[in-house]
Design a protein around this motif. Structure first.
Motif, mmCIF file in Angstrom:
data_model
loop_
_atom_site.group_PDB
_atom_site.id
_atom_site.type_symbol
_atom_site.label_atom_id
_atom_site.label_comp_id
_atom_site.label_asym_id
_atom_site.label_seq_id
_atom_site.Cartn_x
_atom_site.Cartn_y
_atom_site.Cartn_z
ATOM 1 N N VAL A 297 -93.885 -49.040 -23.970
ATOM 2 C CA VAL A 297 -94.622 -49.940 -23.085
ATOM 3 C C VAL A 297 -93.871 -51.260 -22.930
ATOM 4 C CG1 VAL A 297 -96.776 -51.233 -22.759
ATOM 5 C CG2 VAL A 297 -96.837 -48.905 -23.692
ATOM 6 N N ASN A 298 -93.787 -51.752 -21.719
ATOM 7 C CA ASN A 298 -93.235 -53.077 -21.449
ATOM 8 C C ASN A 298 -94.113 -54.130 -22.141
ATOM 9 O OD1 ASN A 298 -92.320 -55.506 -20.422
ATOM 10 N ND2 ASN A 298 -92.792 -55.034 -18.288
ATOM 11 N N PRO A 299 -93.567 -54.919 -23.069
ATOM 12 C CA PRO A 299 -94.397 -55.895 -23.788
ATOM 13 C C PRO A 299 -95.024 -56.957 -22.892
ATOM 14 C CG PRO A 299 -92.292 -55.556 -24.913
ATOM 15 C CD PRO A 299 -92.182 -54.888 -23.574
ATOM 16 N N ARG A 300 -94.629 -57.016 -21.620
ATOM 17 C CA ARG A 300 -95.272 -57.969 -20.691
ATOM 18 C C ARG A 300 -96.729 -57.594 -20.464
ATOM 19 N NH1 ARG A 300 -97.236 -61.518 -18.799
ATOM 20 N NH2 ARG A 300 -96.476 -63.134 -17.385
ATOM 21 N N TYR A 301 -97.061 -56.321 -20.723
ATOM 22 C CA TYR A 301 -98.438 -55.848 -20.606
ATOM 23 C C TYR A 301 -99.057 -55.712 -21.990
ATOM 24 C CZ TYR A 301 -98.189 -54.533 -15.643
ATOM 25 O OH TYR A 301 -98.098 -54.551 -14.264
ATOM 26 N N ASP A 302 -100.298 -56.205 -22.139
ATOM 27 C CA ASP A 302 -101.109 -55.796 -23.276
ATOM 28 C C ASP A 302 -101.518 -54.342 -23.065
ATOM 29 O OD1 ASP A 302 -100.926 -58.451 -23.883
ATOM 30 O OD2 ASP A 302 -103.055 -58.897 -23.679
ATOM 31 N N PHE A 303 -101.781 -53.624 -24.157
ATOM 32 C CA PHE A 303 -102.325 -52.280 -23.978
ATOM 33 C C PHE A 303 -103.257 -51.930 -25.129
ATOM 34 C CE2 PHE A 303 -98.597 -51.240 -26.603
ATOM 35 C CZ PHE A 303 -99.096 -50.277 -27.472
ATOM 36 N N THR A 304 -104.215 -51.069 -24.814
ATOM 37 C CA THR A 304 -105.132 -50.510 -25.804
ATOM 38 C C THR A 304 -105.305 -49.035 -25.494
ATOM 39 O OG1 THR A 304 -106.340 -52.595 -26.051
ATOM 40 C CG2 THR A 304 -107.452 -50.593 -26.790
ATOM 41 N N VAL A 305 -105.122 -48.179 -26.508
ATOM 42 C CA VAL A 305 -105.326 -46.739 -26.340
ATOM 43 C C VAL A 305 -106.794 -46.439 -26.644
ATOM 44 C CG1 VAL A 305 -104.577 -44.437 -27.022
ATOM 45 C CG2 VAL A 305 -102.950 -46.353 -27.075
ATOM 46 N N TYR A 306 -107.483 -45.861 -25.673
ATOM 47 C CA TYR A 306 -108.912 -45.577 -25.828
ATOM 48 C C TYR A 306 -109.112 -44.234 -26.550
ATOM 49 C CZ TYR A 306 -110.069 -49.477 -22.716
ATOM 50 O OH TYR A 306 -110.225 -50.729 -22.159
ATOM 51 N N ARG A 307 -109.036 -44.262 -27.865
ATOM 52 C CA ARG A 307 -109.357 -43.088 -28.667
ATOM 53 C C ARG A 307 -109.694 -43.574 -30.084
ATOM 54 N NH1 ARG A 307 -103.312 -40.520 -28.443
ATOM 55 N NH2 ARG A 307 -102.234 -42.207 -29.558
ATOM 56 N N ASP B 138 -110.981 -45.419 -32.959
ATOM 57 C CA ASP B 138 -111.584 -46.752 -33.056
ATOM 58 C C ASP B 138 -110.884 -47.781 -32.157
ATOM 59 O OD1 ASP B 138 -109.203 -46.828 -34.374
ATOM 60 O OD2 ASP B 138 -109.970 -47.717 -36.227
ATOM 61 N N ASN B 139 -110.057 -47.324 -31.217
ATOM 62 C CA ASN B 139 -109.337 -48.215 -30.292
ATOM 63 C C ASN B 139 -108.465 -49.240 -31.013
ATOM 64 O OD1 ASN B 139 -110.731 -46.859 -28.289
ATOM 65 N ND2 ASN B 139 -112.235 -48.491 -27.971
ATOM 66 N N SER B 140 -107.957 -48.881 -32.173
ATOM 67 C CA SER B 140 -107.169 -49.830 -32.971
ATOM 68 C C SER B 140 -105.696 -49.872 -32.574
ATOM 69 C CB SER B 140 -107.270 -49.472 -34.457
ATOM 70 O OG SER B 140 -106.688 -48.199 -34.718
ATOM 71 N N GLU B 141 -105.260 -48.959 -31.714
ATOM 72 C CA GLU B 141 -103.865 -48.945 -31.276
ATOM 73 C C GLU B 141 -103.730 -49.885 -30.080
ATOM 74 O OE1 GLU B 141 -102.443 -44.684 -31.052
ATOM 75 O OE2 GLU B 141 -104.572 -44.413 -31.541
#
Length: 326
Positions: free
Chosen positions: A59-69, A71-74
């Motif tokens: 992932v380009n670090p310019r974007y925040d990201f959250t993986v929805y699976r 506990d969403n901790s990624e």
């Protein structure tokens, strides 16, 4: 010979409403009328891994990201602290690989990932300077706040032959950035499929030097980001017109001028001694008459807003895309 001179202006506010600050016009992030454009993006992307083994998506670090699976901790989030960008990486063992940030997608897994650019680390849209016939003269070029007083610098045009520098009209201050699917996800991997994405874009326009709320701006702004092939809806506030309307009709009417006449295609001159075009070959065999279709008009159209603004305004719109057949 024209000579440029600078003079001071001083205003007194009713009360001490602002802290001490000095702004030059233009500035690092805003144009010569003080307008800064910021973009915030919030997209949910659905993707699938059709391989029998896991894949790591960088992932380009310019974007925040959250993986929805689970506990969403990624997740990875960024924010500005002064001039420094701080990245908060959660669950490092699952969100980094080879010192790249990203996430794993398991065999045959379909997962939704949220990609986001927030106001804590927004993307600055370049804004062009406002132009008059006097160039960047005959305007305020610096504003300074000190308690209850506002002062600054006015750039004079030392030419008594010029009484006016023209009439204000809403000039377009930005050009849309077009984002293509291939550039969004340059994934050369036949097992990773992007199924759909959907989300919202916020275009924040701010009159940066207007701390006291006493300076107004008047301009036109284009949609900041166009997602190629996606549906873009729910514009709030709704756009004023399209770019083509702005260029071909609005500007001319606003100035009280007649638009230039569109040139009509001229017929080709006859050429003596040349064969005339017909639907019959030299051998006498009849062929179909060629169908001539005019080319589609070059370029594309996009929304434009006419804005009279004090401190600032937010423009939002919704984007959605899905692969064919879904």
């Amino acid at each position: 010979m024209k000579r440029l001179t600078a003079s001071l202006f001083i205003l007194l506010l009713a009360a001490s409403l602002v802290s001490a600050a000095t702004y030059t016009l233009p500035g690092d992030t805003y144009n010569n009328i003080g307008v800064m454009g910021e973009v915030m993006i919030n997209l949910n992307v659905t993707m699938v891994n059709t391989a029998p083994f896991p894949k790591f998506i960088v992932v380009n670090p310019r974007y925040d990201f959250t993986v929805y699976r689970l506990d969403n901790s990624e997740s990875v989030r960024a924010f500005l602290s002064g001039d420094t960008v701080v990245h908060n990486i959660s669950n490092v063992q699952r969100t980094t690989l080879n010192y790249y940030t990203g996430f794993w997608i398991m065999p045959y897994e379909t997962v939704v990932v949220n990609f986001r650019i927030t106001s804590h680390y927004s993307y600055i849209i370049p804004t062009v300077d406002y132009q008059t016939v006097c160039g960047d003269s005959a305007k305020i070029t610096s504003v300074e706040y000190n308690g209850s007083s506002v002062s600054g610098v006015v750039q004079d045009l030392d030419d008594i032959g010029v009484l006016s520098c023209g009439v204000m009209y809403p000039q377009l201050i930005n050009t849309p950035k077009v984002i293509y699917m291939r550039s969004m996800f340059p994934i050369i991997d036949g097992h990773i499929k992007i199924l759909r994405y959907e989300g919202d874009v916020t275009f924040r326009l701010t009159n940066v030097p207007n701390d006291a709320g006493i300076f107004n701006t008047f301009f036109a702004a284009a949609i900041p980001v166009i997602f190629d092939g996606a549906n873009m809806t729910d514009f709030t506030p709704n756009y004023t017109m399209t770019y083509r309307d702005y260029m071909e009709e609005f500007i001319w009417k606003y100035k009280g001028l007649n638009p230039p006449q569109k040139t009509q295609p001229q017929p080709l001159p006859s050429m003596p001694g040349m064969f005339q075009l017909s639907n019959t070959l030299i051998s006498g065999v009849s062929v179909g008459v060629p169908e001539l279709k005019p080319p589609e008009q070059a370029g594309f159209d996009f929304p434009v807003w006419i804005i009279f603004m004090g401190r600032g305004v937010d423009i939002t719109y919704h984007v959605s895309w899905k692969t064919e057949g879904r």
